[in-house]
Structure formats: C-alpha cells, structure tokens
Enzyme design. Structure first.
Site, PDB file in Angstrom:
ATOM      1  N   ALA A  66       0.869  -1.173   0.000  1.00  0.00           N
ATOM      2  CA  ALA A  66       0.000   0.000   0.000  1.00  0.00           C
ATOM      3  C   ALA A  66       0.907   1.225   0.000  1.00  0.00           C
ATOM      4  O   ALA A  66       2.043   1.163   0.476  1.00  0.00           O
ATOM      5  CB  ALA A  66      -0.871  -0.013   1.245  1.00  0.00           C
ATOM      6  N   GLY A 112       0.438  -4.995   0.851  1.00  0.00           N
ATOM      7  CA  GLY A 112      -0.743  -5.037  -0.025  1.00  0.00           C
ATOM      8  C   GLY A 112      -0.474  -5.762  -1.341  1.00  0.00           C
ATOM      9  O   GLY A 112      -1.407  -6.276  -1.965  1.00  0.00           O
ATOM     10  N   GLU A 115      -0.831  -9.295  -0.497  1.00  0.00           N
ATOM     11  CA  GLU A 115      -2.256  -9.483  -0.194  1.00  0.00           C
ATOM     12  C   GLU A 115      -3.088  -9.535  -1.487  1.00  0.00           C
ATOM     13  O   GLU A 115      -4.026 -10.318  -1.600  1.00  0.00           O
ATOM     14  CB  GLU A 115      -2.745  -8.370   0.743  1.00  0.00           C
ATOM     15  CG  GLU A 115      -2.162  -8.533   2.146  1.00  0.00           C
ATOM     16  CD  GLU A 115      -2.461  -7.368   3.065  1.00  0.00           C
ATOM     17  OE1 GLU A 115      -2.076  -6.222   2.718  1.00  0.00           O
ATOM     18  OE2 GLU A 115      -3.088  -7.582   4.117  1.00  0.00           O
ATOM     19  N   GLU A 135       4.335  -5.220   7.394  1.00  0.00           N
ATOM     20  CA  GLU A 135       3.574  -4.156   8.072  1.00  0.00           C
ATOM     21  C   GLU A 135       4.013  -3.890   9.504  1.00  0.00           C
ATOM     22  O   GLU A 135       4.030  -2.733   9.942  1.00  0.00           O
ATOM     23  CB  GLU A 135       2.066  -4.481   8.047  1.00  0.00           C
ATOM     24  CG  GLU A 135       1.396  -4.246   6.702  1.00  0.00           C
ATOM     25  CD  GLU A 135       1.495  -5.427   5.736  1.00  0.00           C
ATOM     26  OE1 GLU A 135       2.282  -6.354   6.015  1.00  0.00           O
ATOM     27  OE2 GLU A 135       0.786  -5.418   4.723  1.00  0.00           O
TER      28      GLU A 135
HETATM   29  N1  COA Z   1       4.601   3.101  -0.619  1.00  0.00           N
HETATM   30  C1  COA Z   1       5.009   4.252  -1.172  1.00  0.00           C
HETATM   31  N2  COA Z   1       6.129   4.370  -1.894  1.00  0.00           N
HETATM   32  C2  COA Z   1       6.867   3.264  -2.062  1.00  0.00           C
HETATM   33  C3  COA Z   1       6.510   2.028  -1.518  1.00  0.00           C
HETATM   34  C4  COA Z   1       5.320   1.968  -0.758  1.00  0.00           C
HETATM   35  N3  COA Z   1       4.866   0.827  -0.217  1.00  0.00           N
HETATM   36  N4  COA Z   1       7.449   1.119  -1.847  1.00  0.00           N
HETATM   37  C5  COA Z   1       8.375   1.774  -2.583  1.00  0.00           C
HETATM   38  N5  COA Z   1       8.012   3.058  -2.727  1.00  0.00           N
HETATM   39  C6  COA Z   1       8.735   4.124  -3.448  1.00  0.00           C
HETATM   40  C7  COA Z   1       9.937   4.618  -2.678  1.00  0.00           C
HETATM   41  O1  COA Z   1       9.556   5.579  -1.708  1.00  0.00           O
HETATM   42  C8  COA Z   1      10.769   5.208  -3.803  1.00  0.00           C
HETATM   43  O2  COA Z   1      10.213   6.449  -4.177  1.00  0.00           O
HETATM   44  P1  COA Z   1      11.191   7.728  -4.414  1.00  0.00           P
HETATM   45  O3  COA Z   1      12.113   7.304  -5.524  1.00  0.00           O
HETATM   46  O4  COA Z   1      10.257   8.834  -4.800  1.00  0.00           O
HETATM   47  O5  COA Z   1      11.930   7.942  -3.127  1.00  0.00           O
HETATM   48  C9  COA Z   1      10.499   4.248  -4.960  1.00  0.00           C
HETATM   49  O6  COA Z   1       9.274   3.583  -4.649  1.00  0.00           O
HETATM   50  C10 COA Z   1      11.573   3.194  -5.135  1.00  0.00           C
HETATM   51  O7  COA Z   1      11.739   2.511  -3.916  1.00  0.00           O
HETATM   52  P2  COA Z   1      13.150   2.321  -3.173  1.00  0.00           P
HETATM   53  O8  COA Z   1      12.880   2.098  -1.717  1.00  0.00           O
HETATM   54  O9  COA Z   1      14.073   3.437  -3.528  1.00  0.00           O
HETATM   55  O10 COA Z   1      13.667   0.978  -3.864  1.00  0.00           O
HETATM   56  P3  COA Z   1      14.692  -0.080  -3.252  1.00  0.00           P
HETATM   57  O11 COA Z   1      15.050  -0.997  -4.361  1.00  0.00           O
HETATM   58  O12 COA Z   1      15.795   0.600  -2.518  1.00  0.00           O
HETATM   59  O13 COA Z   1      13.837  -0.905  -2.149  1.00  0.00           O
HETATM   60  C11 COA Z   1      11.891  -2.066  -1.331  1.00  0.00           C
HETATM   61  C12 COA Z   1      12.760  -1.704  -2.538  1.00  0.00           C
HETATM   62  C13 COA Z   1      10.654  -2.809  -1.842  1.00  0.00           C
HETATM   63  C14 COA Z   1      12.681  -2.996  -0.382  1.00  0.00           C
HETATM   64  C15 COA Z   1      11.501  -0.777  -0.563  1.00  0.00           C
HETATM   65  O14 COA Z   1      10.946   0.144  -1.517  1.00  0.00           O
HETATM   66  C16 COA Z   1      10.482  -0.966   0.516  1.00  0.00           C
HETATM   67  O15 COA Z   1      10.811  -1.476   1.588  1.00  0.00           O
HETATM   68  N6  COA Z   1       9.201  -0.549   0.286  1.00  0.00           N
HETATM   69  C17 COA Z   1       8.169  -0.584   1.250  1.00  0.00           C
HETATM   70  C18 COA Z   1       7.651  -1.996   1.446  1.00  0.00           C
HETATM   71  C19 COA Z   1       6.565  -2.029   2.519  1.00  0.00           C
HETATM   72  O16 COA Z   1       6.811  -1.813   3.687  1.00  0.00           O
HETATM   73  N7  COA Z   1       5.333  -2.330   2.088  1.00  0.00           N
HETATM   74  C20 COA Z   1       4.215  -2.486   2.971  1.00  0.00           C
HETATM   75  C21 COA Z   1       3.422  -1.250   3.025  1.00  0.00           C
HETATM   76  S1  COA Z   1       2.056  -1.450   4.158  1.00  0.00           S
END
Ligand code: COA
Length: 260
Positions: A66, A112, A115, A135
C-alpha cells in the site's frame, strides 16, 4: 477505458491488467485501487474475457505494498476505513470474481502486493520475486486480508513467523510453502501464465465460476462449503455448458462451450 495508474488489455480471451506505477514500485494508492476495481469489474463482465492475469510493470516489482505516503498521518477511524474500503473494492472483490484471476508476480510482492496476489485464485512468480508482509515494521498489521489468507495458504506457524519477522522470502521458499504454484524466469512469466489460461479456457466457464464459489465457501465463516458444493453442482445440470460437455464427450468430439 483509459486509466492513469494501470493498463488493461484483452487478447485471445485473456485480459492482462498491469499495475503501472514503476517509479513507486507499483505501490497501491487510493486511485490505483479504484482503477483496479473498475478494470477487474469490466473484465469480469466482458464476454470476451475468460481469464484475467494481473501483474506489475517494470522488472523490479509486482506491488511493493500500500502507498505508505497516503496513510502515514491517518487516525484510528481513517485506518479502519482504509482497510474496509480496500478489502471491499479490491481484495474480497477479486477473490469472489466469477472469472479466474492469476497473479503473475514479477518481483517484490510486499504488504498489499502480497495481499493482492493472495486474493487472486492462484499465483505464479518469476525467480527474482521476493514476498512478505512487512507491516509490523511500520507499526501496523496487514489490513487487506493478509492475516487471514496467508495462514490459509501456508499454515499458521509459517504465517505467524512471516508476519512477526516482517521479513521477505524468495520465490523458491514461497513455492515450497505452497504460496506460489510455479516459479519461472522473468521472460517466461507472462507466456507461462497465458499457457495456463489456455488450458483453463478449454473448459466450461460456467462450471469454473461455480467451482470458484464452492472452493471459496471453504474459507467463509458460517458457510457450509459442502452445502454450497451441492447447490453449485446441481445448478450445473441446468446449463447449456453441461449439455454440450456431456454430449461432446459421448459424441467423441471436442466441446465448444457456449458459456451459459
Ligand atoms: N509506498 C510508497 N512508496 C513506495 C513504496 C510503498 N509501499 N514502496 C516503494 N516506494 C517508493 C519509494 O519511496 C521510492 O520512491 P522515491 O524514488 O520517490 O523515493 C520508490 O518507490 C523506489 O523505492 P526504493 O525504496 O528506492 O527501492 P529499493 O530498491 O531501494 O527498495 C523495497 C525496494 C521494496 C525494499 C523498498 O521500496 C520498501 O521497503 N518498500 C516498502 C515496502 C513495505 O513496507 N510495504 C508495505 C506497506 S504497508
């Protein structure tokens, strides 16, 4: 229909819905969830669509969760609403569609994203996929059905560990857990899902939607799945597909199901 956050394309009976926010790793914001609802609803009501495949754009992510930026300042009431609306519009909606839905998990499927994949009828992933429910690392719990569907698919102990550690597992581990049905290379992912869709499309769409209802009944509180199976089984006898399927078998020819 034109969408801003997703793509939807029908070819040869298969509608492929692609979540298309690669710069945000296809994170599900409110607009994307609404558009997905509309695209799934349209495909389910489209007689040209026999199977739906959902995937993410880019090579990195199916859906990274999400959109955290949208709910970071929510209060208790808004938090509850977010989960309730999301479940109704997308996750429960997809699970209960009468058209088969395959998740083609092409990279990260987190929160999400996992999910959504779990709400689909089954899942195929590319070998770079990483899945998890992170989460609790954000101080919240899965709210789009993750606490219910993950234990259904992998068992309570594995689900508890995945949820409590907030960790990611790789595609082969997810395969061994039964969370994924198949793991293939990234190039093979969509062609492989399409080949499964072709096998599904040889069969009666009416019987398939009855089977979806009966299988889903197994996981609904207060519903007797055996009773639902008996009802759905009986209903099949009143369909043109049943007449065609049985007649074709007895005539030793391939069935041409009218889908009625
Ligand atoms: N919500 C909003 N933005 C998200 C996102 C999320 N769930 N997941 C990734 N993004 C965005 C990042 O903020 C970044 O945006 P920016 O370039 O404007 O800063 C972009 O997507 C790329 O992500 P980034 O974190 O730079 O990539 P990465 O390869 O370093 O890491 C992940 C990848 C998936 C490990 C990391 O993005 C992450 O942990 N995301 C969140 C996962 C999460 O907790 N999901 C559950 C949400 S309830």
């Amino acid at each position: 229909m034109a969408y801003n956050n997703i793509l939807s394309e029908n070819q040869n009976g298969i509608t492929t819905i692609t979540i298309n926010r690669p710069a945000k790793l296809n994170a599900l914001n409110k607009d994307t969830i609404q558009e997905l609802h509309e695209a799934f609803d349209a495909a389910n009501n489209d007689t040209k669509t026999k199977v739906i495949i959902v995937t993410g754009s880019g090579e990195k992510a199916f859906v990274a969760g999400a959109d955290i930026s949208e709910f970071a300042d929510f209060d208790v009431e808004n938090g509850g609403k977010l989960a309730a609306q999301g479940q109704a519009l997308l996750f429960d909606f997809v699970e209960n569609l009468s058209t088969p839905v395959i998740a083609a998990v092409n990279g990260f499927a987190l929160g999400g994203g996992l999910e959504l994949a779990m709400a689909c009828h089954f899942r195929v992933a590319s070998n770079n996929a990483k899945v998890g429910l992170p989460e609790v690392s954000l101080g919240v719990i899965p709210g789009y059905g993750g606490t219910q569907r993950l234990p259904q698919l992998v068992g309570k102990g594995r689900a508890m560990e995945m949820i409590m550690t907030a960790g990611m597992i790789d595609a082969n581990t997810a395969l061994s857990f039964g969370l994924l049905n198949h793991v293939v290379s990234q190039e093979e992912l969509l062609p492989f899902c399409e080949s499964i869709a072709v096998k599904i499309m040889r069969n009666s769409p009416v019987a398939i939607s009855a089977a979806i209802k009966a299988v889903n009944a197994n996981f609904k509180d207060g519903v007797d799945g055996y009773k639902v199976e008996i009802e759905q089984f009986g209903n099949c006898f009143g369909t043109e597909d049943f007449t065609e399927g049985t007649t074709a078998f007895l005539d030793k020819r391939k069935a041409e199901f009218p889908g009625k």
